[in-house]
Design an enzyme around this catalytic site. Structure first.
Site, PDB file in Angstrom:
ATOM      1  N   GLU A 288       0.830  -1.206   0.000  1.00 18.99           N
ATOM      2  CA  GLU A 288       0.000   0.000   0.000  1.00 18.99           C
ATOM      3  C   GLU A 288       0.867   1.260   0.000  1.00 18.99           C
ATOM      4  OE1 GLU A 288      -3.742   0.304   0.339  1.00 18.99           O
ATOM      5  OE2 GLU A 288      -2.942   2.132  -0.521  1.00 18.99           O
ATOM      6  N   ASP A 292       0.999   3.995  -2.977  1.00 19.60           N
ATOM      7  CA  ASP A 292       0.571   5.376  -2.740  1.00 19.60           C
ATOM      8  C   ASP A 292       1.683   6.375  -3.042  1.00 19.60           C
ATOM      9  OD1 ASP A 292      -1.741   4.168  -1.922  1.00 19.60           O
ATOM     10  OD2 ASP A 292      -1.479   4.556   0.209  1.00 19.60           O
ATOM     11  N   SER A 487      -7.676   1.836  -3.478  1.00 19.44           N
ATOM     12  CA  SER A 487      -6.392   2.398  -3.056  1.00 19.44           C
ATOM     13  C   SER A 487      -5.552   2.864  -4.235  1.00 19.44           C
ATOM     14  CB  SER A 487      -5.588   1.360  -2.295  1.00 19.44           C
ATOM     15  OG  SER A 487      -6.226   1.000  -1.119  1.00 19.44           O
ATOM     16  N   ASP A 529     -18.024  10.646 -17.541  1.00 16.77           N
ATOM     17  CA  ASP A 529     -19.116   9.883 -16.917  1.00 16.77           C
ATOM     18  C   ASP A 529     -18.928   8.391 -17.224  1.00 16.77           C
ATOM     19  OD1 ASP A 529     -21.436   9.267 -15.613  1.00 16.77           O
ATOM     20  OD2 ASP A 529     -22.790  10.181 -17.095  1.00 16.77           O
ATOM     21  N   GLY A 548     -24.706  10.212 -15.338  1.00 24.85           N
ATOM     22  CA  GLY A 548     -24.705  11.110 -14.182  1.00 24.85           C
ATOM     23  C   GLY A 548     -24.086  10.426 -12.970  1.00 24.85           C
ATOM     24  N   ASP A 550     -23.521   8.158  -9.785  1.00 23.28           N
ATOM     25  CA  ASP A 550     -24.016   6.872  -9.292  1.00 23.28           C
ATOM     26  C   ASP A 550     -23.128   6.420  -8.136  1.00 23.28           C
ATOM     27  OD1 ASP A 550     -21.756   5.153 -10.464  1.00 23.28           O
ATOM     28  OD2 ASP A 550     -22.524   6.142 -12.266  1.00 23.28           O
TER      29      ASP A 550
END
Ligand SMILES: *[C@@H]1O[C@H](CO)[C@@H](O)[C@H](O)[C@H]1NC(C)=O
Length: 569
Positions: A288, A292, A487, A529, A548, A550
């Site tokens: 992780e 990152d 992540s 979108d 749109g 969701d």
């Protein structure tokens, strides 16, 4: 200080209560019938064990904080981007003088000295033995074991405060919270892709963006600039928890491999708290933490990146780390303008008073001009990836907090579709914020009766936006591995914002700050979108992505060229 064996606590308390005229009784502040699943009772805690207990005093005016946050974050407001100072935001959450004196008097009565933890003084810490804690909080601190990790933790199933403090104390921690949260990247598709050829040291980079995501794929898909950022005052913060260490040598190899146009000396700085450390042995590198740092340094070209590593000194759960990192940033005069965090838990694991306090801390940073981004979670509508048994959908924390930007995940490139693990849904703790009202009601009418009763139709919807989240190549201990998860998406989106901030600051403008009111208005049409895919879980197909907003992919993925314009560049 007198130490009572656990068995004597009740009588001791009753005596105190009946002798002190002000103490009319006790107010139960937290109670649960049993530890959450995954934890087992081991035995009574040693009466001499010292607890670091944090006490949150009731904040004086969180409603005014919210108003101030929206006032400086809403493009149509005349105060847009007129960010507040540390002192200004502290005033909203500082406890009232009555609260401070009532709590101080009570602590003094019990011979306890408290240390203030935040600029606003809304958190104090006391160090007391279990025996004393059991006495003053009418608690029964015991040892519980987290089965899957073997970690032991001291918690109580219930606790109380004197009735006259009811309006002044919001929460005491740790008490009844058992969180060892976290989704973090990489679980669904963690696999080794290739090793460096031993003789040449070269990594084979030939692959298609449809199968494997690299910085070049994201730059091309989202029109990101590769030109170096120029502003040294612009900082991108990356949260690190759970003994996840970010490795500098792995980053250098990552840049040599995937950003041949950048200096492979480009790196991040490290700040540590709570005894966090920074070991650089390859075997200590965390998937992780490497993901990152590699997808911030490697995407937000030359933006200064700070990796904030939270250790486990004063705490034994990530929730404490969540509190500490945010209090650490609140105390800074110039916190990073963007913070990305790829950790979280299920909302119901966090007591509402604690959740609100953390959410208000994100609001304070937002009102000061900081963009807070969190990964939405990797279990679809079942929340964190370990909630396998559910019927009602499981909202994640802190994505339900309306004062941060929650980032879901997509996959595929033409077109992008929802990644099936992308957590999304509706909070049970926070209602729909105004900036999101029409987006959410649009989706609810599309949904109709589907899943009625299994999600909270009056809750704040998340995620807000999304970005690619599958099959990211990272370098881990000098091998290339492929990882997936929201992540991957949060650092990607955070890099986009950091690059925009660099341009804004270079042009003499203010950074974007709390993003959502801007995202749902001016910037909505600058996002791609995503209209297909869903996020199954809890024995359902989950929500479907559609035109749109969701609750799978939010408003969509970034288009840098268009976002520049929406940001006034
Ligand atoms: C649903 O959300 C609302 C708004 O935040 C909240 O007041 C209510 O308690 C929630 N319902 C449940 C069942 O959690």
């Amino acid at each position: 200080m007198f130490l009572f064996p656990v068995g004597l606590v009740l009588s001791a308390l009753l005596t105190t209560a009946s002798c002190t005229p002000a103490s009319t009784g006790l107010h139960v502040l937290g109670r649960r019938d049993s530890p959450p699943s995954g934890f087992t009772f081991v035995g009574a805690a040693s009466p001499d064990s010292v607890l670091n207990l944090r006490i949150a005093l009731t904040q004086s005016d969180p409603a005014a904080l919210e108003e101030a946050l929206y006032d400086v974050s809403t493009p149509s407001s005349s105060n847009y981007k007129q960010y507040l100072s540390k002192e200004d935001v502290s005033a909203f959450v500082a406890p009232s003088p009555e609260a401070v004196s009532a709590v101080n008097a009570w602590l003094q009565e019990n011979d306890i000295t408290a240390k203030t933890l935040t600029p606003a003084g809304d958190w104090v810490e006391v160090q007391i033995p279990v025996s004393k804690a059991n006495e003053i909080f009418n608690a029964d601190y015991s040892v519980f074991k987290h089965e899957s990790t073997g970690k032991q933790t001291i918690r109580t199933l219930s606790y109380s405060i004197p009735e006259e403090l009811t309006d002044h104390v919001a929460i005491v921690h740790p008490t009844t919270t058992f969180v060892f949260p976290t989704y973090k990247a990489s679980l669904p598709a963690f696999r080794k892709v290739s090793s460096r050829a031993a003789n040449t040291g070269v990594i084979d980079t030939a692959s298609s963006c449809a199968d494997t995501i690299t910085p070049a794929c994201l730059q091309s898909l989202y029109n990101l600039p590769s030109t170096p950022a120029t502003q040294t005052s612009n900082t991108l913060g990356v949260s690190g928890f759970s003994d996840q260490y970010a490795n500098q040598a792995d980053l250098a190899t990552f840049l040599e491999t995937y950003r041949t146009d950048m200096s492979s000396d480009t790196t991040f700085t490290v700040e540590t708290l709570d005894g966090g450390s920074d070991p650089q042995d390859g075997s200590d590198a965390g998937d992780e933490a490497n993901l990152d740092t590699q997808y911030t340094v490697g995407l937000a070209t030359d933006v200064p990146v700070v990796f904030i590593s939270v250790g486990e000194n004063t705490n034994d759960g990530d929730l404490d780390g969540f509190l500490d990192i945010i209090n650490y940033l609140l105390a800074q005069d110039a916190p990073p303008q963007v913070l990305t965090t790829s950790y979280g838990s299920s909302e119901s694991d966090v007591p509402i008073a604690m959740a609100e306090n953390l959410c208000n801390a994100y609001a304070q940073l937002g009102a000061r001009g900081v963009s807070i981004l969190f990964a939405s979670g990797d279990g679809g509508v079942s929340g964190p990836q370990d909630s396998l048994f559910c019927w009602d959908f499981v909202p994640t924390f802190p994505s339900g907090c309306p004062y941060l930007t929650s980032v879901g995940a997509t996959t595929g490139i033409s077109p992008e579709t929802a990644a099936d693990f992308s957590s999304g849904g509706f909070s049970n703790y926070w209602g729909v914020p105004s900036y999101q009202q029409s987006a959410v009601s649009g989706y609810l009418s599309y949904l109709g009766d589907t899943y009625s009763g299994r999600y909270n139709a009056s809750g704040r919807g998340y995620p807000d936006v999304s970005a690619q989240g599958e099959n990211f190549n990272i370098v881990l201990d000098q091998d290339v591995e492929s990882v997936s998860g929201t992540s991957c998406a949060s650092p990607t989106f955070a890099s986009v914002i950091a690059l925009l901030n660099d341009e804004l600051i270079a042009a003499g403008k203010s950074p974007l700050g709390f993003l959502n009111p801007w995202l749902y208005s001016t910037a909505a049409s600058s996002l791609n979108d995503v209209t297909s895919g869903d996020n199954p879980g809890c024995f359902s197909d989950g929500f479907s992505a559609t035109t749109g907003w969701d609750p799978v992919t939010g408003l969509g993925t970034p288009d840098y060229t268009s976002l520049r314009t929406a940001a006034g560049l």
